[in-house]
Design a protein around this motif. Structure first.
Motif, mmCIF file in Angstrom:
data_model
loop_
_atom_site.group_PDB
_atom_site.id
_atom_site.type_symbol
_atom_site.label_atom_id
_atom_site.label_comp_id
_atom_site.label_asym_id
_atom_site.label_seq_id
_atom_site.Cartn_x
_atom_site.Cartn_y
_atom_site.Cartn_z
ATOM 1 N N GLY A 153 0.888 -1.193 -0.085
ATOM 2 C CA GLY A 153 0.051 0.044 0.069
ATOM 3 C C GLY A 153 0.921 1.256 0.039
ATOM 4 O O GLY A 153 2.046 1.188 -0.161
ATOM 5 N N LYS A 168 -2.861 3.973 -7.659
ATOM 6 C CA LYS A 168 -4.192 4.790 -7.364
ATOM 7 C C LYS A 168 -4.999 5.105 -8.453
ATOM 8 O O LYS A 168 -6.228 4.998 -8.725
ATOM 9 C CB LYS A 168 -4.194 5.603 -6.315
ATOM 10 C CG LYS A 168 -5.433 6.215 -5.936
ATOM 11 C CD LYS A 168 -5.262 7.675 -4.837
ATOM 12 C CE LYS A 168 -4.709 6.894 -3.464
ATOM 13 N NZ LYS A 168 -4.770 8.065 -2.537
ATOM 14 N N SER A 172 -8.788 3.490 -10.146
ATOM 15 C CA SER A 172 -9.640 4.672 -10.158
ATOM 16 C C SER A 172 -10.278 4.529 -11.583
ATOM 17 O O SER A 172 -11.452 4.562 -11.787
ATOM 18 C CB SER A 172 -9.152 6.055 -9.920
ATOM 19 O OG SER A 172 -10.232 6.918 -10.284
ATOM 20 N N LEU A 191 -13.085 -1.653 -6.800
ATOM 21 C CA LEU A 191 -12.969 -0.999 -5.848
ATOM 22 C C LEU A 191 -12.312 -1.966 -4.497
ATOM 23 O O LEU A 191 -11.561 -1.587 -3.766
ATOM 24 C CB LEU A 191 -14.169 -0.372 -5.158
ATOM 25 C CG LEU A 191 -13.944 0.655 -4.027
ATOM 26 C CD1 LEU A 191 -13.102 1.745 -4.233
ATOM 27 C CD2 LEU A 191 -15.285 1.126 -3.433
ATOM 28 N N ASN A 195 -8.881 -1.448 -2.353
ATOM 29 C CA ASN A 195 -8.635 -1.433 -1.073
ATOM 30 C C ASN A 195 -7.715 -2.965 -0.549
ATOM 31 O O ASN A 195 -7.004 -2.519 0.610
ATOM 32 C CB ASN A 195 -9.881 -1.682 -0.301
ATOM 33 C CG ASN A 195 -10.797 -0.420 -0.502
ATOM 34 O OD1 ASN A 195 -10.186 0.722 -0.733
ATOM 35 N ND2 ASN A 195 -12.214 -0.479 -0.591
ATOM 36 N N TYR A 200 -6.594 3.666 -1.211
ATOM 37 C CA TYR A 200 -7.965 4.144 -0.987
ATOM 38 C C TYR A 200 -8.419 5.336 -1.909
ATOM 39 O O TYR A 200 -7.599 6.487 -2.248
ATOM 40 C CB TYR A 200 -7.921 4.515 0.526
ATOM 41 C CG TYR A 200 -7.685 3.278 1.308
ATOM 42 C CD1 TYR A 200 -8.656 2.493 1.547
ATOM 43 C CD2 TYR A 200 -6.498 3.161 1.711
ATOM 44 C CE1 TYR A 200 -8.528 1.304 2.234
ATOM 45 C CE2 TYR A 200 -6.104 1.907 2.736
ATOM 46 C CZ TYR A 200 -7.102 1.088 2.931
ATOM 47 O OH TYR A 200 -6.906 0.024 3.689
ATOM 48 N N PRO A 201 -9.523 5.728 -2.487
ATOM 49 C CA PRO A 201 -9.743 6.665 -3.505
ATOM 50 C C PRO A 201 -9.966 8.088 -2.402
ATOM 51 O O PRO A 201 -10.192 7.973 -1.093
ATOM 52 C CB PRO A 201 -11.269 6.227 -3.678
ATOM 53 C CG PRO A 201 -11.842 5.386 -2.743
ATOM 54 C CD PRO A 201 -10.747 4.735 -2.303
ATOM 55 N N ASN A 202 -9.623 9.097 -3.245
ATOM 56 C CA ASN A 202 -9.701 10.419 -2.432
ATOM 57 C C ASN A 202 -11.158 11.091 -2.652
ATOM 58 O O ASN A 202 -11.706 10.480 -3.744
ATOM 59 C CB ASN A 202 -8.443 11.257 -2.700
ATOM 60 C CG ASN A 202 -8.258 11.337 -4.531
ATOM 61 O OD1 ASN A 202 -9.326 11.323 -5.243
ATOM 62 N ND2 ASN A 202 -7.073 11.566 -4.949
ATOM 63 N N CYS A 206 -14.201 10.074 -5.734
ATOM 64 C CA CYS A 206 -15.346 9.781 -5.554
ATOM 65 C C CYS A 206 -16.453 10.509 -6.177
ATOM 66 O O CYS A 206 -17.621 10.486 -6.513
ATOM 67 C CB CYS A 206 -15.612 9.802 -3.944
ATOM 68 S SG CYS A 206 -14.759 8.702 -2.912
#
Length: 238
Positions: A153, A168, A172, A191, A195, A200-202, A206
């Motif tokens: 990560g 990332k 996305s 998704l 994870n 993790y999405p920012n 989103c």
């Protein structure tokens, strides 16, 4: 005088050697054997190539829209241009894909021909350009086949095996492509993989997914806002 003659002779010999080194050497067949420095392909060259091809695809879209607007707005009334026919739109999309296919072909030969690893910042802009043209499956295949799954990560120690892995932005794009097609199962799966990889999405990601989802479910409005405003005004003065 003898010393000066020796110096002049050595100087002339050096000049002759320099001139001979500058002249092309001929081989037995009469051809020239010119020694040239070897040029290596760098990461910056590859990234510039990808960006140029993506920019070329977008530039054609801007030119197309400008021509349509100038052709349909000759009277200068400010109305929106008429849309292209499905056949013309498909043709324009195919033409915009040509520079992207060229970049993809070059990227596929990097590891073998130039010993340059396939990294995410090469692949992501190209996949995003394919996705913007509506080639959702092609973009997904590019991301899945050219980049490996991530093992560490953001907050973990960098693993050398993740050099050619998804980042990332890659995950996305995978989620975004599934949202565009309304495939929520694939979106949730992508998704979950994101994870699982420790990414993790920012909020920006989103917001983009939410806007695309609303755009897909929102009923398409007919006519422009200016035309509707004009119609309301025209009805009021009748």
């Amino acid at each position: 005088q003898q010393t000066n003659q020796v110096n002049d002779t050595s100087h002339q010999q050096q000049q002759q050697k320099f001139q001979q080194s500058q002249q092309p050497q001929t081989n037995g067949n009469g051809g020239n054997n010119v020694k040239r420095k070897r040029v290596f392909v760098t990461d910056d060259m590859v990234l510039s190539l990808v960006k140029s091809c993506v920019r070329a695809s977008r530039l054609r879209s801007r030119r197309k829209n400008s021509k349509i607007h100038n052709h349909n707005d000759q009277d200068g009334d400010g109305t929106e241009p008429l849309p292209l026919s499905p056949e013309m739109e498909e043709r324009e999309t195919a033409l915009r894909r040509i520079p992207l296919d060229t970049a993809l072909e070059i990227l596929s030969t990097l590891p073998q021909d130039h010993h340059i690893p396939m990294v995410a910042y090469f692949v992501n802009p190209l996949a995003a350009a394919y996705q913007s043209l509506g080639y959702i499956q092609e973009a997904r295949d590019i991301l899945q086949t050219m980049l490996a799954d991530r093992t560490a990560g953001e907050d973990e120690i960098f693993n050398v095996n993740d050099l050619c892995a998804k980042d990332k932005g890659t995950y996305s794009l995978l989620v975004q492509g599934s949202v565009v097609t309304g495939d929520w199962g694939s979106a949730v799966e992508a998704l979950g993989e994101m994870n699982k990889a420790g990414l993790y999405p920012n909020p920006r990601h989103c917001n983009i997914w939410s806007e695309i989802s609303e755009r897909q479910t929102r009923p398409r409005a007919r006519g422009s806002w200016k035309k509707k405003q004009y119609d309301i005004w025209a009805d009021s003065v009748r």
